[in-house]
Design an enzyme around this catalytic site. Structure first.
Site, mmCIF file in Angstrom:
data_model
loop_
_atom_site.group_PDB
_atom_site.id
_atom_site.type_symbol
_atom_site.label_atom_id
_atom_site.label_comp_id
_atom_site.label_asym_id
_atom_site.label_seq_id
_atom_site.Cartn_x
_atom_site.Cartn_y
_atom_site.Cartn_z
ATOM 1 N N THR A 206 0.855 -1.194 0.000
ATOM 2 C CA THR A 206 0.000 0.000 0.000
ATOM 3 C C THR A 206 0.889 1.240 0.000
ATOM 4 O O THR A 206 1.991 1.205 0.537
ATOM 5 C CB THR A 206 -0.847 -0.043 1.296
ATOM 6 O OG1 THR A 206 -1.788 -1.093 1.158
ATOM 7 C CG2 THR A 206 -1.558 1.256 1.576
ATOM 8 N N ARG A 234 -15.100 -6.637 0.997
ATOM 9 C CA ARG A 234 -14.329 -6.143 2.157
ATOM 10 C C ARG A 234 -13.600 -4.827 1.826
ATOM 11 O O ARG A 234 -12.996 -4.675 0.776
ATOM 12 C CB ARG A 234 -13.319 -7.218 2.567
ATOM 13 C CG ARG A 234 -12.410 -6.814 3.736
ATOM 14 C CD ARG A 234 -11.100 -6.241 3.275
ATOM 15 N NE ARG A 234 -10.197 -5.974 4.389
ATOM 16 C CZ ARG A 234 -9.080 -5.270 4.302
ATOM 17 N NH1 ARG A 234 -8.692 -4.781 3.140
ATOM 18 N NH2 ARG A 234 -8.325 -5.074 5.349
ATOM 19 N N ASP A 237 -8.861 -0.062 5.905
ATOM 20 C CA ASP A 237 -8.760 1.265 6.539
ATOM 21 C C ASP A 237 -8.377 2.373 5.564
ATOM 22 O O ASP A 237 -8.618 3.549 5.844
ATOM 23 C CB ASP A 237 -7.702 1.220 7.645
ATOM 24 C CG ASP A 237 -6.327 0.841 7.081
ATOM 25 O OD1 ASP A 237 -6.245 -0.166 6.336
ATOM 26 O OD2 ASP A 237 -5.345 1.548 7.369
#
Ligand code: ASP
Length: 340
Positions: A206, A234, A237
């Site tokens: 990420t 899903r 955050d």
């Protein structure tokens, strides 16, 4: 660790382009800084080849310099964060944009968010699969809609209305990521994995960036493909303001790690709250949240950030985190492992 001073270089560039640092009586206001991450996880020097390591160092350096140049030319922290993250979304090395991980069903579903300190405006998208640079769409949500978070087909409909180019989902395919999904489907089909904890030669992550511009505005942004083998729509955050991304007049934060824990601990906001209400330094605040609170919950990952004076913060509870910064004095630093 690579450290080199770019101050002189940027000073010359600054003078040449007429940056108005001179008229500014408050010196701190003309200072800029930028910090980035490329994911955290089980990143061990013993499993890294010199070639892969070099590729990361180059990609992180390019990302940092792209954003820093915009800041030094008087550009906004928002423009710097977007441009920085775009370079990482376009690189197959990271789990964002091209190179994103695969869902259980073999798709790429991308999440991104951005927040600006001056007016606490924020934008985010979740589960998009036709948007080349999700960070740009997240910013469009911030600037051109009444909403903060848009998901899936709705977010893409908005993107079309705003003139975004739709890319074929095949664009996001990389063999490495595909092999990672096949491996996990075979070995533990019910498990979701951080991209960095996968096959030992594929350490990708990420991405996130936080920048401070000459006007003292902080912007934080994060972009991801999420976790390998995620299913049921899903969402982690990264597109959740307050969890994966946050910016206010005290600090800006971008996170990476096991998203469920970061949401439950409201990580990015919690760090800024400790700075605002308890007067902790940004590094102390991040260490409390990442090394103590999150760890006690069982959450793996890390954060990067900076405060209103441009103090750089990095904190992670995993063996490594791809990270780098250019501080207010122009010092560049790139690091990967826990112990450099
Ligand atoms: N935080 C991301 C998520 O849970 C994954 C990561 O940071 O690698 O979706």
């Amino acid at each position: 660790m690579i450290k080199q001073t770019l101050t002189a270089l940027f000073l010359i560039a600054g003078l040449a382009s007429g940056i108005n640092a001179m008229d500014n009586s408050d010196n701190t206001k003309s200072k800029t800084a930028i910090v980035i991450h490329g994911g955290a996880g089980t990143i061990l020097k013993s499993k890294m080849t010199p070639e892969i390591e070099q590729a990361y160092i180059e990609a992180l350096t390019h990302a940092l310099k792209t954003g820093h140049q915009i800041l030094q030319e008087g550009g906004s922290s928002t423009e710097a964060v977007k441009a920085t993250i775009v370079t990482m979304e376009d690189s197959p090395l990271f789990n964002a944009g091209k190179g994103a991980v695969f869902t259980h069903e073999g798709k790429n579903e991308l999440d991104a968010s951005i927040m600006v300190s001056s007016d606490r405006s924020a934008g985010a998208v979740a589960g998009v699969s036709h948007i080349k640079n999700p960070i740009l769409l997240a910013d469009k949500v911030r600037t051109d809609s009444k909403h903060v978070l848009m998901a899936r087909e709705g977010a893409e409909e908005f993107a079309k209305e705003q003139g975004f180019e739709m890319v074929d989902p095949k664009y996001f395919f990389t063999q490495n990521r595909w092999d990672q999904l096949q491996k996990i489907l075979k070995e533990s089909p019910d498990k979701m994995q951080l991209s960095e904890d996968e096959a030992k030669n594929s350490k990708f992550g990420t991405v996130g960036a936080v920048a401070l511009d000459m006007n003292g505005v902080i912007t934080a942004g994060t972009s991801t493909g999420g976790m390998t083998n995620k299913r049921y729509g899903r969402i982690g955050d990264s597109p959740i303001i307050g969890a994966g991304t946050y910016a206010n007049q005290y600090c800006g934060i971008s996170a990476t790690g096991h998203g469920e824990y970061f949401i439950r601990a409201a990580v990015a906001y919690d760090i800024c709250a400790l700075v605002e209400y308890k007067g902790e330094s940004i590094q102390e605040a991040a260490d409390i949240v990442i090394q103590e609170k999150l760890k006690a919950m069982g959450g793996d990952g890390g954060v990067i950030g900076l405060d209103k004076d441009g103090n750089i913060m990095m904190s992670f509870n995993t063996p490594g985190m791809y990270r780098g910064s250019i501080d207010v004095d122009g010092n560049i630093s790139i690091e990967i492992y826990q112990e450099q």
